[in-house]
Design an enzyme around this catalytic site. Sequence first.
Site, short mmCIF file in Angstrom:
data_model
loop_
_atom_site.label_atom_id
_atom_site.label_comp_id
_atom_site.label_asym_id
_atom_site.label_seq_id
_atom_site.Cartn_x
_atom_site.Cartn_y
_atom_site.Cartn_z
N GLY A 55 0.82 -1.20 0.00
CA GLY A 55 0.00 0.00 0.00
C GLY A 55 0.85 1.25 0.00
O GLY A 55 2.01 1.24 0.42
N ASN A 122 3.79 -9.57 6.40
CA ASN A 122 2.35 -9.30 6.37
C ASN A 122 2.00 -8.77 4.99
O ASN A 122 2.77 -8.03 4.39
CB ASN A 122 1.97 -8.27 7.43
CG ASN A 122 0.46 -8.09 7.55
OD1 ASN A 122 -0.24 -9.02 7.96
ND2 ASN A 122 -0.05 -6.93 7.18
N SER A 194 -10.36 4.28 14.88
CA SER A 194 -9.75 5.23 15.80
C SER A 194 -8.23 5.22 15.69
O SER A 194 -7.56 6.17 16.12
CB SER A 194 -10.17 4.92 17.25
OG SER A 194 -9.57 3.71 17.70
N HIS A 275 -6.48 -5.63 7.94
CA HIS A 275 -5.39 -6.10 7.09
C HIS A 275 -4.01 -5.96 7.73
O HIS A 275 -3.05 -6.53 7.23
CB HIS A 275 -5.43 -5.32 5.76
CG HIS A 275 -4.51 -5.84 4.70
ND1 HIS A 275 -4.58 -7.12 4.22
CD2 HIS A 275 -3.49 -5.24 4.02
CE1 HIS A 275 -3.65 -7.30 3.29
NE2 HIS A 275 -2.98 -6.18 3.15
N TRP A 276 -3.89 -5.23 8.82
CA TRP A 276 -2.60 -4.96 9.47
C TRP A 276 -2.54 -5.53 10.89
O TRP A 276 -2.44 -4.77 11.85
CB TRP A 276 -2.35 -3.46 9.53
CG TRP A 276 -2.00 -2.76 8.25
CD1 TRP A 276 -2.01 -3.26 6.99
CD2 TRP A 276 -1.58 -1.39 8.15
NE1 TRP A 276 -1.62 -2.30 6.10
CE2 TRP A 276 -1.36 -1.14 6.77
CE3 TRP A 276 -1.38 -0.37 9.06
CZ2 TRP A 276 -0.94 0.10 6.29
CZ3 TRP A 276 -0.97 0.87 8.59
CH2 TRP A 276 -0.74 1.10 7.22
#
Length: 296
Positions: A55, A122, A194, A275-276
């Site tokens: 990304g 990841n 958040s 996703h993280w």
Amino acid sequence: MPFIASNGLTEAGTSKTIAVGGRPGSMPGGMPGSMNVHYHDLGEGEPVLFLHSYGPGTTAWITFHKAVGRLAQHFRCILMDLPNFSKTGPVVYREGVHALQARTAVALLDALGIARAHWVGNSQGGQSAMVAAITYPERVGKFVMGGSHIGTGGDRYLMANRPSEGSRATRQALDEPSRDNIRHYLRVHIDDESLVTDELVDYIDRAHNSSPEFVEARRRSVSLPHDYTPDLAAIQAPVLLIHGRYDRMVAFEVSIAILNHIADSRLVLINNCGHWPPFEKPAEWTAHVLAFLQGY
């Protein structure tokens, strides 16, 4: 700067750069010369190589900084920025991006005098660890992946939609990297909105847009599709798959498919996570990684 590891170490304080390659045809991308690889080197012990998420603006530090303080108590943690991310490169390539990333990571290990390491990735970093286990099996001990596709260019999903919501948000941010598009992309990638603070948006914006040379290298590069499914059954390295239950970038059915193909594999699905996982659920993610790397 809010992005400090739990042991007090900072991104700037652990930043290192080394040239890899140096012989005709040895540079990632197949071109003569060498390429600068940017990385962080923390802790002592058995080496573990960390490869970060995909990304705009992602770096090894932002992906893993919440987990590395604890992991560095047990291992030598090498956090590598992938080609055309952060300060690694720039390089123009025309090949499968995960093959390029795996080859660059091996070149970094060579430059550091490390024959074999565990690999922890990841998203794209996990897929590149998988490609390394296929292509350079002697260099990979155990490896961790998750939020990762099997094929470069993505996979056909059985149940989920494709392109995914995360893929569309990422494409929008890459095509027009405004702060609003970056914020939207992060909110799709991270289940707990958040955590998408102004500081995080600033960091991603700066990392992605600060260098015209890198912007141009990314624009000129082409990642060629490649399906690694036929190679999965031959992987001998033990693998831990860690996937966020609410990952809107890569459907968790892909990790189930990988689990089905690799004999020595196990899967952890983290609830209330996108996703993280190393960023969003660092304590839980780290506990699973530690238990796997230390043996059980």
